[in-house]
Design an enzyme around this catalytic site. Structure first.
Site, PDB file in Angstrom:
ATOM      1  N   HIS A  61      67.642  62.635  31.795  1.00  0.00           N
ATOM      2  CA  HIS A  61      67.965  64.012  32.181  1.00  0.00           C
ATOM      3  C   HIS A  61      67.314  65.032  31.253  1.00  0.00           C
ATOM      4  O   HIS A  61      67.083  66.164  31.644  1.00  0.00           O
ATOM      5  CB  HIS A  61      69.480  64.208  32.233  1.00  0.00           C
ATOM      6  CG  HIS A  61      70.140  63.512  33.396  1.00  0.00           C
ATOM      7  ND1 HIS A  61      71.348  63.899  33.927  1.00  0.00           N
ATOM      8  CD2 HIS A  61      69.751  62.442  34.147  1.00  0.00           C
ATOM      9  CE1 HIS A  61      71.675  63.101  34.938  1.00  0.00           C
ATOM     10  NE2 HIS A  61      70.722  62.204  35.081  1.00  0.00           N
ATOM     11  N   GLY A  67      60.781  68.717  30.268  1.00  0.00           N
ATOM     12  CA  GLY A  67      60.124  67.773  29.350  1.00  0.00           C
ATOM     13  C   GLY A  67      61.066  67.343  28.252  1.00  0.00           C
ATOM     14  O   GLY A  67      62.099  67.960  28.022  1.00  0.00           O
ATOM     15  N   PRO A 155      67.276  63.974  40.572  1.00  0.00           N
ATOM     16  CA  PRO A 155      67.469  63.378  41.896  1.00  0.00           C
ATOM     17  C   PRO A 155      68.927  62.970  42.150  1.00  0.00           C
ATOM     18  O   PRO A 155      69.582  62.446  41.254  1.00  0.00           O
ATOM     19  CB  PRO A 155      66.556  62.145  41.882  1.00  0.00           C
ATOM     20  CG  PRO A 155      66.193  61.926  40.459  1.00  0.00           C
ATOM     21  CD  PRO A 155      66.299  63.246  39.771  1.00  0.00           C
ATOM     22  N   HIS A 186      69.627  51.173  35.807  1.00  0.00           N
ATOM     23  CA  HIS A 186      70.957  51.000  36.409  1.00  0.00           C
ATOM     24  C   HIS A 186      71.476  49.568  36.240  1.00  0.00           C
ATOM     25  O   HIS A 186      72.501  49.225  36.802  1.00  0.00           O
ATOM     26  CB  HIS A 186      70.934  51.407  37.886  1.00  0.00           C
ATOM     27  CG  HIS A 186      70.792  52.889  38.095  1.00  0.00           C
ATOM     28  ND1 HIS A 186      70.741  53.477  39.334  1.00  0.00           N
ATOM     29  CD2 HIS A 186      70.697  53.917  37.205  1.00  0.00           C
ATOM     30  CE1 HIS A 186      70.612  54.792  39.191  1.00  0.00           C
ATOM     31  NE2 HIS A 186      70.574  55.087  37.918  1.00  0.00           N
ATOM     32  N   ASP A 238      75.681  47.650  37.950  1.00  0.00           N
ATOM     33  CA  ASP A 238      75.232  46.264  38.097  1.00  0.00           C
ATOM     34  C   ASP A 238      76.497  45.413  38.213  1.00  0.00           C
ATOM     35  O   ASP A 238      77.255  45.262  37.252  1.00  0.00           O
ATOM     36  CB  ASP A 238      74.398  45.868  36.870  1.00  0.00           C
ATOM     37  CG  ASP A 238      74.061  44.375  36.830  1.00  0.00           C
ATOM     38  OD1 ASP A 238      74.643  43.582  37.618  1.00  0.00           O
ATOM     39  OD2 ASP A 238      73.220  43.992  36.005  1.00  0.00           O
ATOM     40  N   THR A 241      76.258  41.826  35.554  1.00  0.00           N
ATOM     41  CA  THR A 241      76.153  41.861  34.090  1.00  0.00           C
ATOM     42  C   THR A 241      75.952  43.310  33.618  1.00  0.00           C
ATOM     43  O   THR A 241      74.876  43.656  33.128  1.00  0.00           O
ATOM     44  CB  THR A 241      74.968  40.994  33.610  1.00  0.00           C
ATOM     45  OG1 THR A 241      73.770  41.489  34.271  1.00  0.00           O
ATOM     46  CG2 THR A 241      75.141  39.531  33.944  1.00  0.00           C
ATOM     47  N   ASP A 246      69.167  43.439  31.668  1.00  0.00           N
ATOM     48  CA  ASP A 246      68.423  42.310  32.235  1.00  0.00           C
ATOM     49  C   ASP A 246      67.886  42.710  33.606  1.00  0.00           C
ATOM     50  O   ASP A 246      67.907  43.892  33.956  1.00  0.00           O
ATOM     51  CB  ASP A 246      69.356  41.088  32.333  1.00  0.00           C
ATOM     52  CG  ASP A 246      70.639  41.405  33.107  1.00  0.00           C
ATOM     53  OD1 ASP A 246      70.712  42.481  33.744  1.00  0.00           O
ATOM     54  OD2 ASP A 246      71.570  40.577  33.086  1.00  0.00           O
TER      55      ASP A 246
HETATM   56  C1  HEM Z   1      65.929  58.369  41.901  1.00  0.00           C
HETATM   57  C2  HEM Z   1      66.317  58.293  40.671  1.00  0.00           C
HETATM   58  C3  HEM Z   1      67.745  58.245  40.178  1.00  0.00           C
HETATM   59  C4  HEM Z   1      68.911  58.580  40.816  1.00  0.00           C
HETATM   60  C5  HEM Z   1      69.091  59.137  42.218  1.00  0.00           C
HETATM   61  C6  HEM Z   1      69.988  58.312  39.883  1.00  0.00           C
HETATM   62  C7  HEM Z   1      71.326  58.570  40.141  1.00  0.00           C
HETATM   63  C8  HEM Z   1      72.365  58.230  39.304  1.00  0.00           C
HETATM   64  C9  HEM Z   1      73.770  58.488  39.551  1.00  0.00           C
HETATM   65  C10 HEM Z   1      74.337  59.228  40.757  1.00  0.00           C
HETATM   66  C11 HEM Z   1      74.474  57.973  38.524  1.00  0.00           C
HETATM   67  C12 HEM Z   1      75.998  57.999  38.335  1.00  0.00           C
HETATM   68  C13 HEM Z   1      76.415  59.214  37.580  1.00  0.00           C
HETATM   69  C14 HEM Z   1      77.907  59.374  37.486  1.00  0.00           C
HETATM   70  O1  HEM Z   1      78.658  58.859  38.322  1.00  0.00           O
HETATM   71  O2  HEM Z   1      78.364  60.040  36.552  1.00  0.00           O
HETATM   72  C15 HEM Z   1      73.540  57.371  37.624  1.00  0.00           C
HETATM   73  C16 HEM Z   1      73.884  56.723  36.463  1.00  0.00           C
HETATM   74  C17 HEM Z   1      72.960  56.240  35.545  1.00  0.00           C
HETATM   75  N1  HEM Z   1      71.591  56.441  35.576  1.00  0.00           N
HETATM   76 FE1  HEM Z   1      70.536  57.048  37.175  1.00  0.00          FE
HETATM   77  N2  HEM Z   1      69.469  57.803  38.723  1.00  0.00           N
HETATM   78  C18 HEM Z   1      68.104  57.762  38.862  1.00  0.00           C
HETATM   79  C19 HEM Z   1      67.195  57.353  37.905  1.00  0.00           C
HETATM   80  C20 HEM Z   1      67.521  56.951  36.636  1.00  0.00           C
HETATM   81  C21 HEM Z   1      66.578  56.738  35.566  1.00  0.00           C
HETATM   82  C22 HEM Z   1      65.077  56.948  35.679  1.00  0.00           C
HETATM   83  C23 HEM Z   1      67.295  56.341  34.490  1.00  0.00           C
HETATM   84  C24 HEM Z   1      66.821  56.010  33.094  1.00  0.00           C
HETATM   85  C25 HEM Z   1      65.637  55.559  32.795  1.00  0.00           C
HETATM   86  C26 HEM Z   1      68.685  56.285  34.894  1.00  0.00           C
HETATM   87  C27 HEM Z   1      69.720  55.854  34.098  1.00  0.00           C
HETATM   88  C28 HEM Z   1      71.053  55.843  34.479  1.00  0.00           C
HETATM   89  C29 HEM Z   1      72.104  55.204  33.706  1.00  0.00           C
HETATM   90  C30 HEM Z   1      71.927  54.389  32.440  1.00  0.00           C
HETATM   91  C31 HEM Z   1      73.309  55.462  34.366  1.00  0.00           C
HETATM   92  C32 HEM Z   1      74.722  55.048  33.921  1.00  0.00           C
HETATM   93  C33 HEM Z   1      75.295  56.129  33.042  1.00  0.00           C
HETATM   94  C34 HEM Z   1      76.594  55.772  32.346  1.00  0.00           C
HETATM   95  O3  HEM Z   1      77.186  54.735  32.560  1.00  0.00           O
HETATM   96  O4  HEM Z   1      77.025  56.588  31.527  1.00  0.00           O
HETATM   97  N3  HEM Z   1      68.788  56.685  36.192  1.00  0.00           N
HETATM   98  N4  HEM Z   1      72.263  57.550  38.096  1.00  0.00           N
HETATM   99  C1  LIG Z   2      75.170  36.573  37.540  1.00  0.00           C
HETATM  100  O1  LIG Z   2      74.131  36.525  36.590  1.00  0.00           O
HETATM  101  C2  LIG Z   2      73.851  35.235  36.079  1.00  0.00           C
HETATM  102  C3  LIG Z   2      72.850  35.407  34.964  1.00  0.00           C
HETATM  103  O2  LIG Z   2      71.748  36.176  35.369  1.00  0.00           O
HETATM  104  C4  LIG Z   2      73.358  34.345  37.216  1.00  0.00           C
HETATM  105  O3  LIG Z   2      73.072  33.067  36.745  1.00  0.00           O
HETATM  106  C5  LIG Z   2      74.431  34.303  38.305  1.00  0.00           C
HETATM  107  O4  LIG Z   2      73.956  33.593  39.430  1.00  0.00           O
HETATM  108  C6  LIG Z   2      74.850  35.705  38.734  1.00  0.00           C
HETATM  109  N1  LIG Z   2      76.011  35.622  39.613  1.00  0.00           N
HETATM  110  C7  LIG Z   2      76.165  36.376  40.717  1.00  0.00           C
HETATM  111  C8  LIG Z   2      77.427  36.194  41.469  1.00  0.00           C
HETATM  112  O5  LIG Z   2      75.330  37.166  41.103  1.00  0.00           O
END
Ligand code: HEM
Ligand SMILES: *[C@@H]1O[C@H](CO)[C@@H](O)[C@H](O)[C@H]1NC(C)=O
Length: 321
Positions: A61, A67, A155, A186, A238, A241, A246
């Protein structure tokens, strides 16, 4: 061209043209800088592994608005707003760690290390601690002098792949492959139910498809009504995990277990699903590409040379403006 103009070009333009980010920028001016950052991030990570997600989202962000210039760190003051007030930024966390690092770095080398560089270095260290790639971060960024909520265009989660790419990534020089790679961030972190309810079958949506077991689980967690932002439940992005950096994000997307609309679209859209399949099958190639894409993201429209300033406090500009 008048000779005085040529001299002006040499005096003012050339230093900017040549000044650039480089690995080890603080090697002589603040040799302990990178160690201070690494130790602080490690201490924080042991207490709270969610710091990796906090920093990744903060860095993204910061770099996509004006930038990578630390403008995301500025606190609103009186009637002067800041990027933190934009709706999409209200859930950002991790600012306390940046403050802690800045205080330690100021003690070691006053007015030398920028807040923008601290974000980039801390993110790099947190990614490695969570199991992600290790990479060198070029430094030398300067801190920006503007932070304005109405300039925040990040976005949203319900865009299509082509909308996200055309409007946000291509215009900044990224390829589609790099966008898909960066979204691999993500693989850690959370989202709020408000961004997901519309995708659930209890809300009548079936597009793109969601694994029925995940649909039922998210329906239970999120409930049927919108809740006030303050107690909107959180869901891991995710589903397998969520604390590990990963390639599991791509594997989950392939099983229709992507959480945000954009996540699942990556696995469905003809332009991106091959890239998703490649990263799902090859974790090392994802990690290598991710490191490269992060270095590129971290170089977006940076201020270098004499531009901007080195803030004393990451939350405020040095001179009242
Ligand atoms: C099209 C591009 C992207 C969209 C639409 C998007 C959208 C979102 C949304 C909606 C959330 C949840 C926010 C919330 O509920 O508070 C999120 C979380 C997150 N985004 Fe993205 N994102 C994008 C790209 C990226 C990029 C490029 C990165 C970093 C390189 C990133 C890293 C993260 C991370 C790490 C989280 C989790 C934050 C937390 O748990 O505190 N995202 N994103
Ligand atoms: C969860 O991740 C582990 C390690 O990558 C993988 O071996 C396993 O199949 C995954 N399980 C599910 C339910 O996706």
């Amino acid at each position: 061209m008048k000779i005085s103009n040529i001299i002006l070009i040499f005096l003012f333009v050339l230093p900017f043209a040549f000044a650039d980010l480089r690995v080890g920028f603080y090697c002589t001016s603040c040799p302990s800088a990178e160690t201070i950052v690494r130790r602080a991030v490690r201490r924080h990570f042991i207490r709270e592994r969610s710091i990796t997600a906090d920093l990744l989202q903060m860095h993204f962000h910061d770099c996509f608005v004006r930038g990578c210039d630390g403008s995301i760190l500025i606190d609103p003051r009186g009637r002067k707003g800041s990027e933190k007030q934009a709706r999409i930024n209200r859930n950002l966390e991790g600012f306390d760690l940046i403050d802690e690092i800045k205080a330690a770095v100021e003690k070691a080398c006053p007015s030398t290390v920028s807040c923008a560089d601290i974000i980039a270095l801390a993110t790099r260290d947190a990614v490695a601690l969570a199991g992600g790639p290790r990479y060198n971060v070029p430094t030398g960024r300067r801190d920006g002098l503007v932070s304005c909520p109405s300039e925040v265009h990040i976005p949203g989660p319900s865009l299509s792949v082509s909308q996200a790419f055309e409007s946000f990534f291509r215009v900044r020089g990224f390829s589609l492959n790099e966008m898909v790679t960066l979204l691999g961030a993500h693989t850690v972190g959370f989202t709020h139910c408000s961004f997901v309810r519309g995708r659930l079958s209890s809300f009548g949506n079936r597009d793109p498809p969601m694994d029925p077991a995940l649909d039922a689980k998210l329906g239970r967690i999120c409930g049927s009504a919108q809740r006030p932002a303050r107690n909107d439940p959180q869901i891991v992005l995710d589903q397998n995990t969520s604390l590990v950096f990963d390639n599991e994000y791509y594997r989950q997307v392939r099983m229709s277990r992507g959480v945000l609309h954009i996540d699942q679209q990556l696995g469905v859209d003809a332009s991106s699903r091959g890239i998703v399949a490649g990263f799902a099958a090859n974790e090392n190639s994802f990690k290598r590409r991710f490191a490269e894409a992060m270095i590129k993201m971290g170089s977006l429209d940076v201020l270098v040379g004499n531009a901007g300033e080195i803030r004393k406090n990451c939350r405020a500009f040095n001179s009242p403006r």
